[in-house]
Design a protein around this motif. Structure first.
Motif: not given
Length: 418
Positions: A17-27
């Motif tokens: 679901l891409g949860l790690y991608s959005i949580l690890g994204s920049s501010r």
């Protein structure tokens, strides 16, 4: 099953679901996604009552249709101009200008009842008659998100960006619907007065969005030409061709694929003077022309039945109150929001182009079926079925566009295509 555990399942699901991608994204990425949530909240709230507001001012159906058309044409022209020069003028400045126009439009709609004043405010400002994106925001934000994310997580970032927008629209719709009904039933307000409260909230959200734009960092501005030139190594002709060709063809061909390495690239082109005018390469022009033709046909169909007209249709044909109407469109928006995560997972398996095609066709069919039944429950069912796939093509389309053109062209190209 050996090795199976709830933790393993949770990790797999979060990754899909891409949860790690959005949580690890920049501010900055998170701020841009939050801006979209706030903006679509405002669009959803105003769309539910826009046609009803004009009707309460005794504007005829024909003039309401004219209002919608002129608003969309004004948006096309102003958005095109702003996105075309956004990289030259500064992305953050353009987003702030758009937010100020959005707030100004809300103020005019909250205090004026003159038809032509409202037309001018909707054309020169930012008012969404369809509930979808309007103004320069989407193209600039998508271009910036592409710059801030790597190709590996880009489709996940776009899926969450789209999901948060749909979620914002859903929240705006249901809160607007029940707030208007509460003001009318418990406080005996006239419809016009209750609708103007919504436009006051719309103006306030424009100011909130302006504040969020001020919080963005320098990393959101276009990258230096030298750095951009290095990124072009991932956008060679072979990759663009593979995006447009079928996956089956790739499986059954054993031809070796050439690769381009930074060491084999010619020296970067000489540095040009800074200009506010965008430059689009010949290859990108071909891609843009093809996509514009395809998306124009799609938008033609969607433009005939914007969300404002759908809400007006359910109100006039089935006499649905604002609260029920808000709940209905809240449900469809939530379903549409969740479908974006499914689209991201599907695109990883069958490709971006196939995901766009296979998910969009059922949505168009169900939309055409909505006005046919005389029973409100059947019409609602078709609307809900349409929402299951209506937005599943958005995240793959954004990821495809970001990969198909050069970084310096993204804002202008996305503005043209959108």
């Amino acid at each position: 099953m050996a090795g199976f555990s709830p933790l393993t399942l949770g990790n797999w699901l979060a990754n899909e679901l891409g949860l790690y991608s959005i949580l690890g994204s920049s501010r900055d990425t998170k701020l841009l996604c939050l801006q979209r949530f706030v903006r679509l909240f405002a669009y959803g709230a105003s769309t539910l009552i826009l046609a009803l507001y004009l009707s309460s001012l005794h504007v005829s159906d024909a003039r309401i249709g004219l209002f919608m058309s002129m608003t969309l044409w004004g948006d096309v022209i102003i958005s095109f101009i702003l996105t075309l020069f956004a990289d030259g003028l500064g992305r953050r400045r353009t987003l702030m200008l758009g937010s100020a126009l959005m707030a100004a439009s809300g103020v005019v709609f909250a205090f004026s009842g003159n038809y032509w004043v409202l037309v001018a405010a909707s054309i020169l400002g930012v008012i969404s008659p369809s509930g979808n994106e309007i103004g320069p925001f989407k193209a600039i934000e998508e271009s910036t998100l592409s710059q801030l994310s790597t190709a590996a997580v880009r489709s996940d970032i776009f899926a969450w960006y789209t999901l948060l927008g749909n979620l914002g629209s859903a929240c705006g719709i249901i809160i607007c619907g029940w707030l208007v009904e509460w003001l009318r039933t418990l406080h005996s307000w006239t419809p016009t007065r209750a609708y103007r409260v919504i436009f006051g909230i719309y103006a306030f959200l424009g100011i909130v969005k302006l504040g969020l734009s001020l919080m963005l960092s320098e990393k959101c501005e276009p990258e230096p030409k030298k750095q951009e030139y290095q990124q072009v190594t991932e956008l060679n002709d072979v990759e663009i061709e593979s995006l447009l060709s079928s996956d089956d063809e790739d499986e059954h061909t054993n031809k070796p694929r050439p690769s381009i390495h930074p060491k084999t690239l010619p020296p970067p082109p000489p540095k040009k003077k800074h200009s506010i005018f965008p430059s689009i390469s010949p290859r990108s022009r071909t891609i843009v022309l093809t996509l514009c033709i395809l998306f124009a046909f799609d938008s033609l169909g969607g433009g005939i039945v914007p969300a404002s007209w759908v809400t007006y249709f359910f109100t006039t044909k089935f006499s649905l109150p604002e609260g029920t109407l808000g709940t209905l469109f809240f449900t469809t928006s939530i379903i549409a929001a969740l479908s974006n995560l499914v689209a991201s997972s599907i695109s990883k398996r069958i490709g971006l182009v196939k995901t766009m095609v296979f998910t969009h066709l059922p949505s168009a069919i169900f939309l055409a079926l909505i006005p046919l039944p005389s029973n409100v429950r059947v019409a609602m069912t078709f609307l809900v079925l349409r929402s299951c796939t209506q937005n599943m093509d958005q995240a793959p389309r954004q990821a495809f566009l970001a990969a198909a053109v050069l970084p310096s062209e993204r804002t202008a190209v996305m503005g043209i295509v959108n």
